[in-house]
Motif scaffolding. Structure first.
Motif, PDB file in Angstrom:
ATOM      1  N   SER A 251      -7.524  -9.071 -11.306  1.00 36.41           N
ATOM      2  CA  SER A 251      -8.144  -8.641 -10.044  1.00 36.41           C
ATOM      3  C   SER A 251      -7.202  -8.892  -8.861  1.00 36.41           C
ATOM      4  N   PHE A 252      -6.403  -9.949  -8.937  1.00 37.16           N
ATOM      5  CA  PHE A 252      -5.404 -10.228  -7.905  1.00 37.16           C
ATOM      6  C   PHE A 252      -4.353  -9.120  -7.882  1.00 37.16           C
ATOM      7  N   LYS A 253      -3.888  -8.717  -9.066  1.00 36.32           N
ATOM      8  CA  LYS A 253      -2.898  -7.637  -9.139  1.00 36.32           C
ATOM      9  C   LYS A 253      -3.456  -6.357  -8.533  1.00 36.32           C
ATOM     10  N   GLU A 254      -4.702  -6.052  -8.865  1.00 40.00           N
ATOM     11  CA  GLU A 254      -5.336  -4.844  -8.324  1.00 40.00           C
ATOM     12  C   GLU A 254      -5.448  -4.915  -6.801  1.00 40.00           C
ATOM     13  N   LYS A 255      -5.818  -6.079  -6.298  1.00 41.86           N
ATOM     14  CA  LYS A 255      -5.953  -6.277  -4.849  1.00 41.86           C
ATOM     15  C   LYS A 255      -4.606  -6.148  -4.138  1.00 41.86           C
ATOM     16  N   MET A 256      -3.537  -6.574  -4.784  1.00 37.44           N
ATOM     17  CA  MET A 256      -2.205  -6.552  -4.174  1.00 37.44           C
ATOM     18  C   MET A 256      -1.498  -5.205  -4.292  1.00 37.44           C
ATOM     19  N   LEU A 257      -1.978  -4.324  -5.185  1.00 36.24           N
ATOM     20  CA  LEU A 257      -1.304  -3.044  -5.418  1.00 36.24           C
ATOM     21  C   LEU A 257      -1.080  -2.232  -4.132  1.00 36.24           C
ATOM     22  N   PRO A 258      -2.062  -2.084  -3.232  1.00 38.64           N
ATOM     23  CA  PRO A 258      -1.793  -1.318  -2.003  1.00 38.64           C
ATOM     24  C   PRO A 258      -0.689  -1.940  -1.135  1.00 38.64           C
ATOM     25  N   PHE A 259      -0.588  -3.261  -1.124  1.00 41.52           N
ATOM     26  CA  PHE A 259       0.453  -3.928  -0.345  1.00 41.52           C
ATOM     27  C   PHE A 259       1.830  -3.698  -0.978  1.00 41.52           C
ATOM     28  N   VAL A 260       1.884  -3.766  -2.310  1.00 41.89           N
ATOM     29  CA  VAL A 260       3.136  -3.506  -3.021  1.00 41.89           C
ATOM     30  C   VAL A 260       3.567  -2.056  -2.785  1.00 41.89           C
ATOM     31  N   LYS A 261       2.605  -1.140  -2.831  1.00 36.11           N
ATOM     32  CA  LYS A 261       2.917   0.271  -2.568  1.00 36.11           C
ATOM     33  C   LYS A 261       3.495   0.447  -1.171  1.00 36.11           C
ATOM     34  N   GLN A 262       2.893  -0.195  -0.192  1.00 41.31           N
ATOM     35  CA  GLN A 262       3.376  -0.075   1.185  1.00 41.31           C
ATOM     36  C   GLN A 262       4.767  -0.678   1.320  1.00 41.31           C
ATOM     37  N   SER A 263       5.022  -1.780   0.641  1.00 43.11           N
ATOM     38  CA  SER A 263       6.355  -2.376   0.673  1.00 43.11           C
ATOM     39  C   SER A 263       7.384  -1.447   0.049  1.00 43.11           C
ATOM     40  N   TYR A 264       6.983  -0.711  -1.002  1.00 39.63           N
ATOM     41  CA  TYR A 264       7.876   0.277  -1.598  1.00 39.63           C
ATOM     42  C   TYR A 264       8.148   1.404  -0.601  1.00 39.63           C
ATOM     43  N   ILE A 265       7.098   1.929  -0.010  1.00 42.02           N
ATOM     44  CA  ILE A 265       7.244   3.026   0.954  1.00 42.02           C
ATOM     45  C   ILE A 265       8.124   2.604   2.131  1.00 42.02           C
ATOM     46  N   ASN A 266       7.962   1.354   2.586  1.00 41.38           N
ATOM     47  CA  ASN A 266       8.719   0.840   3.737  1.00 41.38           C
ATOM     48  C   ASN A 266      10.113   0.328   3.366  1.00 41.38           C
ATOM     49  N   ASN A 267      10.486   0.430   2.076  1.00 39.97           N
ATOM     50  CA  ASN A 267      11.788  -0.054   1.605  1.00 39.97           C
ATOM     51  C   ASN A 267      11.988  -1.526   1.960  1.00 39.97           C
TER      52      ASN A 267
END
Length: 194
Positions: free
Chosen positions: A103-119
């Protein structure tokens, strides 16, 4: 006129307020070193030959790292490159990826995605790994073909959604084709992928 100068001084001094938190960056990097150190020890003996003491140590490190990262995120919301540098964000990703808490991984996925998008220190492959890991934990088909399971000393891909187009999705994130990834996994784990 004086209010104008105040405004300019405030704007020019603002970046100093967002300086990288060196202590937090170092803490995250040390957590990532512990994560990788135990995994390297297991790789040396081979994942299929790993003794229970090594696997227990791996689980302990992953749990401790997860709990510490949760505390950090509770305090800072998410760790951005402005806060901990790209290496700190990359370390946070690694801890999330290996967390035993789905559940922690699922909760963090949008933040990880944004970090990818923001390089900010998360690669396309890392974003794909976490995306697939979350989907598989939810009982869904993965979309990038990064997740495998071990059965009787062999590796098998978890089901992949629209497998005929997986290489296109992988390419969009800068990843090698699935067949090349399969060879890399076989080499890294010393097991055949079926």
């Amino acid at each position: 006129m004086s209010s104008r100068w105040f405004f300019i001084l405030f704007i020019t001094s603002f970046p100093a307020l967002s300086a990288i938190n060196a202590d937090l960056k170092l803490e995250l990097e040390e957590m990532a070193i512990a994560d990788q150190s135990i995994r390297n020890k297991i790789r040396e003996v081979g994942w299929k030959n790993a003794q229970s003491d090594l696997l227990s140590k791996l689980e302990l490190i992953d749990r401790k790292n997860t709990e510490k990262l949760k505390e950090i995120i509770d305090e800072h919301s998410w760790v951005t490159a402005d806060l901990v540098g790209k290496s700190g964000v990359s370390a946070a990703f690694l801890i999330i990826q290996h967390s035993p808490d789905d559940s922690f991984k699922e909760k963090m996925l949008p933040f990880v995605k944004q970090s990818y998008i923001n390089n900010e220190g998360v690669t396309g492959q890392e974003f794909a790994l976490l995306t697939d890991r979350v989907l598989v934990a939810q009982g869904k088909a993965q979309i990038y073909g990064t997740q495998l399971r071990i059965e009787k000393g062999l590796l098998f891909f978890e089901p992949i959604e629209n497998e005929s187009t997986v290489d296109q999705r992988r390419k969009e994130l800068g990843m090698p084709p699935l067949e090349e990834y399969k060879e890399l996994v076989e080499s890294a784990y010393g097991m055949s992928v079926q």
